[in-house]
Design a protein around this motif. Structure first.
Motif, PDB file in Angstrom:
ATOM      1  N   LYS A 159       0.784  -1.153  -0.064  1.00 16.26           N
ATOM      2  CA  LYS A 159       0.141   0.124  -0.094  1.00 16.26           C
ATOM      3  C   LYS A 159       0.920   1.175  -0.145  1.00 16.26           C
ATOM      4  O   LYS A 159       0.775   2.016  -0.804  1.00 16.26           O
ATOM      5  N   LYS A 160       1.922   1.180   0.835  1.00 17.74           N
ATOM      6  CA  LYS A 160       2.788   2.362   0.875  1.00 17.74           C
ATOM      7  C   LYS A 160       3.576   2.753  -0.346  1.00 17.74           C
ATOM      8  O   LYS A 160       3.745   3.691  -0.668  1.00 17.74           O
ATOM      9  N   ALA A 161       4.013   1.563  -1.143  1.00 17.28           N
ATOM     10  CA  ALA A 161       4.692   1.634  -2.338  1.00 17.28           C
ATOM     11  C   ALA A 161       3.745   2.238  -3.319  1.00 17.28           C
ATOM     12  O   ALA A 161       4.030   3.228  -4.259  1.00 17.28           O
ATOM     13  N   ILE A 162       2.462   2.011  -3.265  1.00 15.34           N
ATOM     14  CA  ILE A 162       1.476   2.335  -4.262  1.00 15.34           C
ATOM     15  C   ILE A 162       1.253   3.919  -4.154  1.00 15.34           C
ATOM     16  O   ILE A 162       1.185   4.738  -4.851  1.00 15.34           O
ATOM     17  N   ILE A 163       1.043   4.350  -2.698  1.00 11.84           N
ATOM     18  CA  ILE A 163       0.943   5.732  -2.394  1.00 11.84           C
ATOM     19  C   ILE A 163       2.124   6.373  -2.912  1.00 11.84           C
ATOM     20  O   ILE A 163       1.852   7.487  -3.370  1.00 11.84           O
ATOM     21  N   LYS A 164       3.360   6.054  -2.795  1.00  5.65           N
ATOM     22  CA  LYS A 164       4.402   6.730  -3.155  1.00  5.65           C
ATOM     23  C   LYS A 164       4.408   6.849  -4.720  1.00  5.65           C
ATOM     24  O   LYS A 164       4.722   8.085  -4.939  1.00  5.65           O
ATOM     25  N   THR A 165       4.220   5.935  -5.251  1.00  4.02           N
ATOM     26  CA  THR A 165       4.176   5.934  -6.778  1.00  4.02           C
ATOM     27  C   THR A 165       2.972   7.077  -7.266  1.00  4.02           C
ATOM     28  O   THR A 165       3.035   7.875  -8.161  1.00  4.02           O
ATOM     29  N   LEU A 166       1.839   6.798  -6.534  1.00  2.00           N
ATOM     30  CA  LEU A 166       0.636   7.979  -6.990  1.00  2.00           C
ATOM     31  C   LEU A 166       1.235   9.281  -6.587  1.00  2.00           C
ATOM     32  O   LEU A 166       1.000  10.154  -7.507  1.00  2.00           O
ATOM     33  N   LYS A 167       1.916   9.573  -5.525  1.00  2.00           N
ATOM     34  CA  LYS A 167       2.362  10.995  -5.122  1.00  2.00           C
ATOM     35  C   LYS A 167       3.432  11.381  -6.006  1.00  2.00           C
ATOM     36  O   LYS A 167       3.526  12.617  -6.671  1.00  2.00           O
ATOM     37  N   ASN A 168       4.416  10.516  -6.510  1.00  2.00           N
ATOM     38  CA  ASN A 168       5.286  10.846  -7.381  1.00  2.00           C
ATOM     39  C   ASN A 168       4.778  11.329  -8.594  1.00  2.00           C
ATOM     40  O   ASN A 168       5.463  11.835  -9.390  1.00  2.00           O
ATOM     41  N   ASN A 169       3.563  10.880  -9.062  1.00  2.00           N
ATOM     42  CA  ASN A 169       3.088  10.952 -10.058  1.00  2.00           C
ATOM     43  C   ASN A 169       1.832  12.299 -10.143  1.00  2.00           C
ATOM     44  O   ASN A 169       1.346  12.617 -11.049  1.00  2.00           O
ATOM     45  N   GLY A 170       1.988  12.978  -9.130  1.00  2.00           N
ATOM     46  CA  GLY A 170       1.160  14.093  -8.909  1.00  2.00           C
ATOM     47  C   GLY A 170      -0.071  14.180  -8.087  1.00  2.00           C
ATOM     48  O   GLY A 170      -1.059  14.963  -7.977  1.00  2.00           O
ATOM     49  N   ALA A 171      -0.337  13.067  -7.426  1.00  2.19           N
ATOM     50  CA  ALA A 171      -1.563  12.917  -6.635  1.00  2.19           C
ATOM     51  C   ALA A 171      -1.536  13.751  -5.561  1.00  2.19           C
ATOM     52  O   ALA A 171      -0.243  13.557  -4.882  1.00  2.19           O
ATOM     53  N   LYS A 172      -2.387  14.391  -5.123  1.00  2.00           N
ATOM     54  CA  LYS A 172      -2.310  15.339  -3.889  1.00  2.00           C
ATOM     55  C   LYS A 172      -3.123  14.526  -2.451  1.00  2.00           C
ATOM     56  O   LYS A 172      -2.264  14.098  -1.788  1.00  2.00           O
ATOM     57  N   GLU A 173      -4.484  14.098  -2.824  1.00  2.00           N
ATOM     58  CA  GLU A 173      -4.996  13.585  -1.661  1.00  2.00           C
ATOM     59  C   GLU A 173      -5.322  11.992  -2.233  1.00  2.00           C
ATOM     60  O   GLU A 173      -5.683  11.825  -3.278  1.00  2.00           O
ATOM     61  N   ILE A 174      -4.870  11.282  -1.205  1.00  2.00           N
ATOM     62  CA  ILE A 174      -5.213   9.706  -1.448  1.00  2.00           C
ATOM     63  C   ILE A 174      -6.049   9.224  -0.312  1.00  2.00           C
ATOM     64  O   ILE A 174      -5.448   9.007   0.894  1.00  2.00           O
ATOM     65  N   LEU A 175      -7.344   8.600  -0.630  1.00  2.00           N
ATOM     66  CA  LEU A 175      -7.923   7.993   0.341  1.00  2.00           C
ATOM     67  C   LEU A 175      -7.536   6.464   0.546  1.00  2.00           C
ATOM     68  O   LEU A 175      -6.893   5.921  -0.026  1.00  2.00           O
ATOM     69  N   GLY A 176      -8.172   5.896   1.523  1.00  2.00           N
ATOM     70  CA  GLY A 176      -7.889   4.569   2.130  1.00  2.00           C
ATOM     71  C   GLY A 176      -6.716   4.412   2.656  1.00  2.00           C
ATOM     72  O   GLY A 176      -6.326   3.098   2.887  1.00  2.00           O
ATOM     73  N   THR A 177      -6.173   5.454   3.228  1.00  2.00           N
ATOM     74  CA  THR A 177      -4.869   5.096   4.058  1.00  2.00           C
ATOM     75  C   THR A 177      -5.171   5.483   5.617  1.00  2.00           C
ATOM     76  O   THR A 177      -4.028   5.182   6.419  1.00  2.00           O
ATOM     77  N   ASN A 178      -6.227   5.934   6.150  1.00  2.00           N
ATOM     78  CA  ASN A 178      -6.489   6.230   7.354  1.00  2.00           C
ATOM     79  C   ASN A 178      -7.341   5.412   8.182  1.00  2.00           C
ATOM     80  O   ASN A 178      -8.478   5.160   7.725  1.00  2.00           O
ATOM     81  N   LYS A 179      -6.592   4.429   9.068  1.00  2.00           N
ATOM     82  CA  LYS A 179      -7.543   3.318   9.730  1.00  2.00           C
ATOM     83  C   LYS A 179      -8.746   3.851  10.092  1.00  2.00           C
ATOM     84  O   LYS A 179      -9.722   3.232  10.258  1.00  2.00           O
ATOM     85  N   LYS A 180      -8.583   5.108  10.913  1.00  2.00           N
ATOM     86  CA  LYS A 180      -9.885   5.954  11.663  1.00  2.00           C
ATOM     87  C   LYS A 180     -11.039   6.063  10.617  1.00  2.00           C
ATOM     88  O   LYS A 180     -11.972   6.107  11.281  1.00  2.00           O
ATOM     89  N   SER A 181     -10.590   6.132   9.405  1.00  2.00           N
ATOM     90  CA  SER A 181     -11.896   6.769   8.477  1.00  2.00           C
ATOM     91  C   SER A 181     -12.185   5.395   7.721  1.00  2.00           C
ATOM     92  O   SER A 181     -13.197   5.524   6.720  1.00  2.00           O
ATOM     93  N   SER A 182     -11.963   4.267   8.258  1.00  2.00           N
ATOM     94  CA  SER A 182     -12.520   2.813   7.480  1.00  2.00           C
ATOM     95  C   SER A 182     -13.716   2.390   7.930  1.00  2.00           C
ATOM     96  O   SER A 182     -14.220   2.577   8.923  1.00  2.00           O
ATOM     97  N   ARG A 183     -14.471   2.003   6.920  1.00  2.00           N
ATOM     98  CA  ARG A 183     -15.931   1.495   7.045  1.00  2.00           C
ATOM     99  C   ARG A 183     -15.728   0.048   6.311  1.00  2.00           C
ATOM    100  O   ARG A 183     -15.241  -0.043   5.224  1.00  2.00           O
ATOM    101  N   ARG A 184     -16.931  -0.629   6.574  1.00  2.00           N
ATOM    102  CA  ARG A 184     -17.105  -1.988   6.017  1.00  2.00           C
ATOM    103  C   ARG A 184     -18.105  -1.764   5.194  1.00  2.00           C
ATOM    104  O   ARG A 184     -19.109  -1.531   5.181  1.00  2.00           O
TER     105      ARG A 184
END
Ligand code: ATP
Length: 254
Positions: free
Chosen positions: A111-136
């Motif tokens: 997950k961290k590798a994916i987030i890094k790639t997205l950020k390196n390619n210009g993504a500002k906000e990426i969801l799905g990374t904060n356990k506190k805001s997760s829902r089922r």
């Protein structure tokens, strides 16, 4: 030196494969993602390795649907991050869609590798990374049931490229409009989604970006008509006929 020109679909297909393998080496893609790529390649071959008429119709309906959406979200997995990170981010900016990382095989390192790639390619906000805001999401067992309360959980339209059937069904049951890219017109995902783009995501995404640009100038009534006129089942049937015709043509040649 190869005699096949670089623009030949076979060569392009090998370059796509190389991106996936690099993604695997860099920790973005799961082993199972390589298998999914193999299945996709087989269907791409049978479909002629080009963006056909049916894919263009689905892309147009997708652009209209994304532009009309109140809260569109694009779900990102390892394969998508390895194949077309720049284009996915470009699309999200054009249609004002949020990005959410969602993995079938939960793995924090990946997950961290994916987030890094997205950020390196210009993504500002990426969801799905904060356990506190997760829902089922009800109805599925895999890690993919975990979604972000500010993302897929609240979305009206969700784009799930290269998705598995269980999650697509769960998203539909949760009342979402689901759009997918899937080279297999017979997969459960293809059959369950509201709009299925049967094309390689690496090709179709560029067409979708330019279609979204064009349609962004149109009024909601015009966009609604495009969606109402689109028939996913009919489109999928035509994809299967296209495969059948390609197979008979090849059998005749052989
Ligand atoms: P389902 O559960 O929907 O029946 P599945 O189990 O066969 O699908 P998965 O491995 O969960 O498949 O999902 C991967 C899907 O993505 C496959 O249908 C495959 O054909 C498709 N696919 C793989 N690579 C690409 C690509 N580059 N572009 C578009 N589709 C792809």
């Amino acid at each position: 030196m190869s005699l096949i020109p670089k623009s030949h679909p076979r060569v392009k297909s090998l370059l796509i494969r190389e991106k996936l393998v690099n993604g695997f080496d860099n920790g973005l893609v799961a082993k199972e993602g390589l298998l999914a790529q193999g299945r996709g390649e087989a269907f791409d071959y049978l479909l002629g390795e080009k963006t056909g008429k049916t894919a263009k119709l689905a892309i147009r309906a997708t652009a209209a649907q994304l532009l009309l959406a109140k809260m569109p979200v694009i779900s990102i997995n390892g394969n998508v991050a390895a194949l077309c990170p720049k284009q996915i981010i470009k699309l999200s900016k054009h249609v004002k869609a949020k990005l959410e990382v969602n993995l079938f095989y939960a793995n924090e390192k990946r997950k961290k590798a994916i987030i890094k790639t997205l950020k390196n390619n210009g993504a500002k906000e990426i969801l799905g990374t904060n356990k506190k805001s997760s829902r089922r999401l009800p109805g599925i067992d895999s890690a993919r049931r975990i979604v972000d309360k500010d993302g897929i959980y609240a979305a009206d339209v969700v784009v799930v490229p290269l998705e598995d059937g269980d999650r697509t069904i769960a998203l539909r049951k949760a009342g979402k409009t689901v759009i997918t890219f899937d080279l297999n017109p017979l997969s459960r995902t293809s059959q369950t989604a509201n709009i299925t783009i049967v094309d390689n995501v690496t090709r179709a995404i560029d067409v979708l970006i330019s279609e979204s640009k064009k349609l962004s100038k149109k009024n909601p009534k015009y966009l609604r008509k495009i969606i109402d006129d689109f028939d996913n089942k009919k489109n999928l049937t035509e994809n299967v006929i296209q495969i059948k015709n390609n197979l008979s043509r090849r059998a005749r040649i052989a």
